[in-house]
Design an enzyme around this catalytic site. Structure first.
Site, PDB file in Angstrom:
ATOM      1  N   ASP A 246      76.619  42.662  22.321  1.00  0.00           N
ATOM      2  CA  ASP A 246      76.730  41.457  21.496  1.00  0.00           C
ATOM      3  C   ASP A 246      75.385  41.059  20.892  1.00  0.00           C
ATOM      4  OD1 ASP A 246      78.246  39.149  20.564  1.00  0.00           O
ATOM      5  OD2 ASP A 246      77.082  37.961  21.996  1.00  0.00           O
ATOM      6  N   HIS A 251      70.891  42.173  17.122  1.00  0.00           N
ATOM      7  CA  HIS A 251      69.838  41.194  16.853  1.00  0.00           C
ATOM      8  C   HIS A 251      68.473  41.583  17.458  1.00  0.00           C
ATOM      9  CE1 HIS A 251      73.206  39.016  15.483  1.00  0.00           C
ATOM     10  NE2 HIS A 251      73.514  38.386  16.585  1.00  0.00           N
TER      11      HIS A 251
HETATM   12  C1  BG6 Z   1      76.178  36.124  17.632  1.00  0.00           C
HETATM   13  C2  BG6 Z   1      76.697  36.456  19.001  1.00  0.00           C
HETATM   14  O1  BG6 Z   1      76.001  37.298  16.881  1.00  0.00           O
HETATM   15  O2  BG6 Z   1      74.946  35.436  17.737  1.00  0.00           O
HETATM   16  C3  BG6 Z   1      76.838  35.195  19.827  1.00  0.00           C
HETATM   17  O3  BG6 Z   1      77.957  37.117  18.892  1.00  0.00           O
HETATM   18  C4  BG6 Z   1      75.557  34.408  19.859  1.00  0.00           C
HETATM   19  O4  BG6 Z   1      77.249  35.508  21.163  1.00  0.00           O
HETATM   20  C5  BG6 Z   1      75.028  34.199  18.430  1.00  0.00           C
HETATM   21  O5  BG6 Z   1      75.807  33.160  20.469  1.00  0.00           O
HETATM   22  C6  BG6 Z   1      73.655  33.581  18.453  1.00  0.00           C
HETATM   23  O6  BG6 Z   1      73.287  33.226  17.151  1.00  0.00           O
HETATM   24  P1  BG6 Z   1      72.223  32.066  16.879  1.00  0.00           P
HETATM   25  O7  BG6 Z   1      71.999  32.127  15.407  1.00  0.00           O
HETATM   26  O8  BG6 Z   1      72.850  30.803  17.350  1.00  0.00           O
HETATM   27  O9  BG6 Z   1      71.025  32.432  17.687  1.00  0.00           O
END
Ligand code: BG6
Length: 505
Positions: A246, A251
């Site tokens: 995930d 990321h």
């Molecule tokens: C998403 C994930 O890609 O990114 C989530 O699937 C996560 O689990 C989210 O909570 C976090 O994004 P941000 O922008 O809030 O850091």
């Protein structure tokens, strides 16, 4: 020490209006559309970048009129789009661009009528697939068979792109049957975050950093994406995914690539993506033999986050599970620039704080002339310079330096940050990542999107980690919600004589 060296500016950001376009959201009533996509589009409308004549079409399975859809989106915008959504006139203007169509993705029913609405072949046409990845191929095929794909068509897909390299390949093949690679926009919304884009700006528009950006001067890098939220209603999806797929596969690895890549020859999308790809391919494999030493996975149990009691993951899911909600790992980029420099990555749900940051820790000075001082005043102990890029909250950059404590009392030193908060330096509204990314799709700029070979390379590194975990008898280590994860994650970095960065400023 706080130094705001950039004067506040009242200059509006450059928002060149885009020629009217069509944007169709499959999953038009889903969470992503309501919380992220439509608020992002709304902001760009309010700022004048999306103009009257653009069409935004929400697609879902239920019967619903345009009016009912607009009503639903109005509520969502009031909830998620901040102050701008309080201006009724602007809100009404945006809602007038919206319409709704009911479409069944599993049959052709309704598709010919839908296709007949798209007559202008010169207009940019974006299909955003905010639906499960198992539907990407089905929707793409129908778009093609109903004549909706032309050179001006673009398709946007959300992660997760598959659950491993094999399934990602199948999805990418299905997309490639219908679209050219240049028409496919694979979103990783972290690439749209201001601070992430600023990393490239900092590295390559300042002469200061690049000469130091290598093993000779950098001791190690930390990338933390900590969340306080749990999985709650997303448990059924999340349980099949886990933190490694995930968050890390996309990321965190993208952030690592931007820190570690060689200077690209230009800002051309492929110049940057080529360099990121080289980093992914240079990652030292983590597999059966070294996974236990290089990775830690955890799962939260009941605890308290921000003063509120919260249940454990298994309780939220309603079943016992081996899915990890926390990962810490030590990555290494095997090339000349980074040999011997560890990249410590960590991410988790239900941690103590919501904070995402990249910390680049430089090496200690080779010789200290201040030893005598430290004996009298232990806080004068030399600490390494650190460059901290804070992605959220409070986006900004801090450069930690040793400084003399001003005033009398002899020479005393302290580790203090040169601190540039974006909000203080630039003022104005902080744009959400999706705003920039959606406008880039319409403009046809793929720089901040993942190319197919990047996705493949990321899975090639991730798959053996999963395989090693599956082969081991160990379950994820429990950690209390509201903590910083399992103690093994602290041990992972402390074994190397280092600690996770804590901002005590
Ligand atoms: C998403 C994930 O890609 O990114 C989530 O699937 C996560 O689990 C989210 O909570 C976090 O994004 P941000 O922008 O809030 O850091």
């Amino acid at each position: 020490m706080s130094v705001y060296s950039v004067p506040s500016t009242s200059q509006p950001p450059h928002l060149a209006p885009l020629a009217p376009f069509d944007l169709v959201i499959f999953g038009g009533t889903g969470d992503l559309a309501l919380r992220k996509l439509l608020p992002a589009l709304f902001h760009r409308y309010a700022d004048g970048q999306i103009v009257a004549g653009a069409r935004i079409v929400g697609i879902a399975r239920d019967e619903r009129s345009d009016e009912a859809y607009r009503g639903k989106i109005r509520e969502a915008l009031i909830q998620f789009a901040g102050e701008q959504a309080q201006q009724t006139e602007v809100l009404d203007g945006f809602l007038a661009l919206l319409s709704y169509r009911r479409l069944d993705l599993s049959s052709d029913s309704g598709w010919p009528e839908f296709a007949a609405e798209f007559t202008d072949a010169e207009r940019v046409r974006v299909f955003y697939l905010a639906v499960g990845p198992d539907l990407f191929g089905v929707v793409s095929d129908r778009l093609q068979s109903h004549g909706l794909v032309n050179p001006k068509t673009r398709v946007v897909v959300e992660k997760p792109l598959g659950k491993d390299g094999v399934s990602a390949d199948a999805i990418n093949d299905a997309l490639a049957r219908v679209f050219n690679e240049t028409q496919i926009f694979r979103i990783d919304h972290y690439l749209g975050k201001e601070t992430v884009q600023n990393l490239t700006a900092l590295r390559f528009s300042n002469a200061l950093f690049e000469p130091l950006w290598k093993a000779e001067h950098i001791d190690h890098v930390q990338i933390t994406v900590a969340e306080t939220v749990g999985v709650e209603s997303r448990a059924p999806y999340y349980d099949k995914s886990g933190a490694l797929r995930d968050m890390v596969q996309n990321h965190l690895l993208q952030l690592l690539c931007l820190v570690a890549m060689e200077p690209p020859s230009s800002l051309a999308a492929d110049a940057i993506r080529d360099e990121k790809l080289k980093v992914l391919r240079a990652l030292r494999p983590i597999e059966n033999g070294n996974a236990a030493a290089f990775t830690v996975r955890g799962q939260y149990k009941a605890g308290a986050v921000e003063g509120r009691a919260v249940p454990g993951y298994a309780q939220e899911l309603g079943a016992q599970s081996l899915t990890e909600t926390f990962v810490a790992l030590k990555a290494e980029v095997k090339n000349w620039r980074w040999a011997g420099v560890p990249f410590y990555l960590r991410t988790g749900k239900r941690l103590a704080e919501r904070v995402s940051e990249i910390v680049v820790t430089f090496r200690q000075v080779p010789h200290s002339i201040f030893e005598g001082l430290t004996e009298q005043d232990p806080s004068s102990r030399l600490q390494p310079n650190k460059l901290v890029l804070r992605l959220q909250p409070d986006e900004g950059v801090k450069l930690w330096l040793m400084n003399k404590v001003p005033g009398p009392g002899g020479l005393r030193l302290r580790h203090v940050p040169l601190d540039m908060s974006f909000a203080a330096a630039f003022g104005g509204r902080q744009a959400d990542a999706y705003e920039r990314l959606l406008m880039d799709v319409v403009r046809g700029n793929p720089m901040l999107f993942m190319r197919r070979d990047e996705v493949d390379a990321a899975w090639k590194w991730i798959d053996p980690i999963r395989a090693a975990w599956a082969a081991s008898a160990e379950a994820p280590r429990p950690y209390t919600a509201g903590s910083w994860g399992p103690s093994a994650a602290v041990a992972l970095i402390e074994r190397d004589g280092r600690t996770w960065h804590e901002d005590a400023s």
